[in-house]
Design an enzyme around this catalytic site. Sequence first.
Site, PDB file in Angstrom:
ATOM      1  N   ASN A 253      -1.462 -12.455   1.518  1.00 21.27           N
ATOM      2  CA  ASN A 253      -1.797 -11.241   0.771  1.00 21.27           C
ATOM      3  C   ASN A 253      -1.604 -11.548  -0.707  1.00 21.27           C
ATOM      4  O   ASN A 253      -0.485 -11.544  -1.205  1.00 21.27           O
ATOM      5  CB  ASN A 253      -0.878 -10.092   1.230  1.00 21.27           C
ATOM      6  CG  ASN A 253      -1.158  -8.808   0.477  1.00 21.27           C
ATOM      7  OD1 ASN A 253      -2.139  -8.707  -0.253  1.00 21.27           O
ATOM      8  ND2 ASN A 253      -0.288  -7.824   0.660  1.00 21.27           N
TER       9      ASN A 253
ATOM     10  N   LYS B  23      -2.495  -9.829  -3.173  1.00 21.56           N
ATOM     11  CA  LYS B  23      -2.300  -8.626  -3.997  1.00 21.56           C
ATOM     12  C   LYS B  23      -3.137  -8.747  -5.270  1.00 21.56           C
ATOM     13  O   LYS B  23      -4.232  -9.305  -5.233  1.00 21.56           O
ATOM     14  CB  LYS B  23      -0.811  -8.404  -4.276  1.00 21.56           C
ATOM     15  CG  LYS B  23       0.014  -8.454  -2.989  1.00 21.56           C
ATOM     16  CD  LYS B  23       1.437  -8.014  -3.167  1.00 21.56           C
ATOM     17  CE  LYS B  23       2.156  -8.124  -1.828  1.00 21.56           C
ATOM     18  NZ  LYS B  23       3.539  -7.642  -1.889  1.00 21.56           N
TER      19      LYS B  23
ATOM     20  N   HIS C 176      -0.977  -0.902   3.532  1.00 19.75           N
ATOM     21  CA  HIS C 176       0.148  -1.652   2.961  1.00 19.75           C
ATOM     22  C   HIS C 176       1.104  -0.673   2.274  1.00 19.75           C
ATOM     23  O   HIS C 176       0.662   0.324   1.687  1.00 19.75           O
ATOM     24  CB  HIS C 176      -0.376  -2.692   1.966  1.00 19.75           C
ATOM     25  CG  HIS C 176       0.689  -3.653   1.548  1.00 19.75           C
ATOM     26  ND1 HIS C 176       1.614  -3.333   0.577  1.00 19.75           N
ATOM     27  CD2 HIS C 176       1.004  -4.888   1.988  1.00 19.75           C
ATOM     28  CE1 HIS C 176       2.450  -4.361   0.445  1.00 19.75           C
ATOM     29  NE2 HIS C 176       2.106  -5.313   1.284  1.00 19.75           N
TER      30      HIS C 176
ATOM     31  N   GLU D 208       2.538  -0.734  -0.453  1.00 17.89           N
ATOM     32  CA  GLU D 208       2.232  -0.493  -1.872  1.00 17.89           C
ATOM     33  C   GLU D 208       1.110   0.536  -2.016  1.00 17.89           C
ATOM     34  O   GLU D 208       1.111   1.331  -2.944  1.00 17.89           O
ATOM     35  CB  GLU D 208       1.860  -1.827  -2.552  1.00 17.89           C
ATOM     36  CG  GLU D 208       3.097  -2.703  -2.722  1.00 17.89           C
ATOM     37  CD  GLU D 208       2.830  -4.194  -2.701  1.00 17.89           C
ATOM     38  OE1 GLU D 208       1.669  -4.622  -2.840  1.00 17.89           O
ATOM     39  OE2 GLU D 208       3.802  -4.955  -2.516  1.00 17.89           O
TER      40      GLU D 208
ATOM     41  N   GLU E 222       6.350  -4.478   8.138  1.00 22.31           N
ATOM     42  CA  GLU E 222       6.877  -4.946   6.857  1.00 22.31           C
ATOM     43  C   GLU E 222       7.951  -3.995   6.358  1.00 22.31           C
ATOM     44  O   GLU E 222       7.632  -2.940   5.786  1.00 22.31           O
ATOM     45  CB  GLU E 222       5.748  -4.997   5.818  1.00 22.31           C
ATOM     46  CG  GLU E 222       4.621  -5.936   6.184  1.00 22.31           C
ATOM     47  CD  GLU E 222       3.878  -6.398   4.939  1.00 22.31           C
ATOM     48  OE1 GLU E 222       3.857  -7.611   4.697  1.00 22.31           O
ATOM     49  OE2 GLU E 222       3.373  -5.552   4.197  1.00 22.31           O
TER      50      GLU E 222
ATOM     51  N   GLY F 172       8.903  -8.665  -1.407  1.00 19.54           N
ATOM     52  CA  GLY F 172       9.019  -9.134  -2.783  1.00 19.54           C
ATOM     53  C   GLY F 172      10.452  -9.149  -3.305  1.00 19.54           C
ATOM     54  O   GLY F 172      10.679  -9.306  -4.496  1.00 19.54           O
TER      55      GLY F 172
ATOM     56  N   SER G  51       9.070 -11.189   2.396  1.00 21.89           N
ATOM     57  CA  SER G  51       9.737 -12.413   1.978  1.00 21.89           C
ATOM     58  C   SER G  51       9.696 -13.518   3.036  1.00 21.89           C
ATOM     59  O   SER G  51      10.676 -14.232   3.243  1.00 21.89           O
ATOM     60  CB  SER G  51      11.175 -12.121   1.532  1.00 21.89           C
ATOM     61  OG  SER G  51      11.164 -11.237   0.408  1.00 21.89           O
TER      62      SER G  51
HETATM   63  P1  PGA Z   1       6.262 -10.778   0.079  1.00 25.52           P
HETATM   64  O1  PGA Z   1       5.107  -9.673   0.336  1.00 25.52           O
HETATM   65  O2  PGA Z   1       5.970 -11.913   1.031  1.00 25.52           O
HETATM   66  O3  PGA Z   1       6.070 -11.175  -1.359  1.00 25.52           O
HETATM   67  O4  PGA Z   1       7.558 -10.129   0.354  1.00 25.52           O
HETATM   68  C1  PGA Z   1       4.708  -9.352   1.637  1.00 25.52           C
HETATM   69  C2  PGA Z   1       3.657  -8.279   1.596  1.00 25.52           C
HETATM   70  O5  PGA Z   1       3.788  -7.326   0.809  1.00 25.52           O
HETATM   71  O6  PGA Z   1       2.656  -8.334   2.336  1.00 25.52           O
END
Ligand code: PGA
Length: 253
Positions: free
Chosen positions: A9, A11, A97, A99, A169, A175, A215
Amino acid sequence: MRKQIAAANWKMNLTFQQGEKLLDDILYENIILASHQYAIFAVPYPYLLMTRSEVDNAKNYHAAAQNCYHKKSGAYTGEVSAEIIHSIGVQYCVIGHSERREYFSETNAQLADKLNLCLDNYITPIFCCGEPLAIREAGTQNEFVAIQLKESLFHLPAEKIKDIVIAYEPIWAIGTGKTATTEQAQEIHAYLRSVLADQYGADIASQISILYGGSVKANNAKELFSCPDVDGGLVGGASLVATDFIEIIKALK
Ligand code: PGA
């Protein structure tokens, strides 16, 4: 065996040129995927065609959109529909997601509409669920994710639910460098599968891939993916570094 998936991803990161180089570096490694293994790249919309053509000749490598709009078509300036995504040959789309839920106020009901539109357009949705830190601390994460599944997925008939991928998630792990332990991941993945089994039966639940996200890194992917109910990962930060994502693809069961 269920599909095992390493999904990148990106982003809102990387220029077009950086994205192209990243894909080239990963594909140059020439990792041969088994028939049940997939590597999927969720890239910004303007990079979808490039990504699709880069991965076209690599078996089980695919491009994915990071989102689509919850309406079929019409006067929604700046939005992209499932039909538009399908029309350029893209077969996957991330839906819901955290976000998007947080910054764009996407609701479980809108996500249900997005899932329908994806499925109507032959796109496999990668449906995200997961709890914020306060819910985890209160110990009510199971109830929280079960409601997300019920309100967005359970209108689907059994023959359609098999066509979706779920990504669990935990928001507190995205993140942050904080990963769920393998015990925490396995426990909630098994729970999600049991919720699916209650609704659709154990046979169908056993066919649905549930990815872990939050992560995932080159050095923890193998351990996380070794959990019986973890079928790969949705990877943000570590998917932006070729050597890291290569290791994550190699960690698939
Ligand atoms: P991350 O993000 O691996 O940077 O924690 C995962 C995601 O949001 O899909």
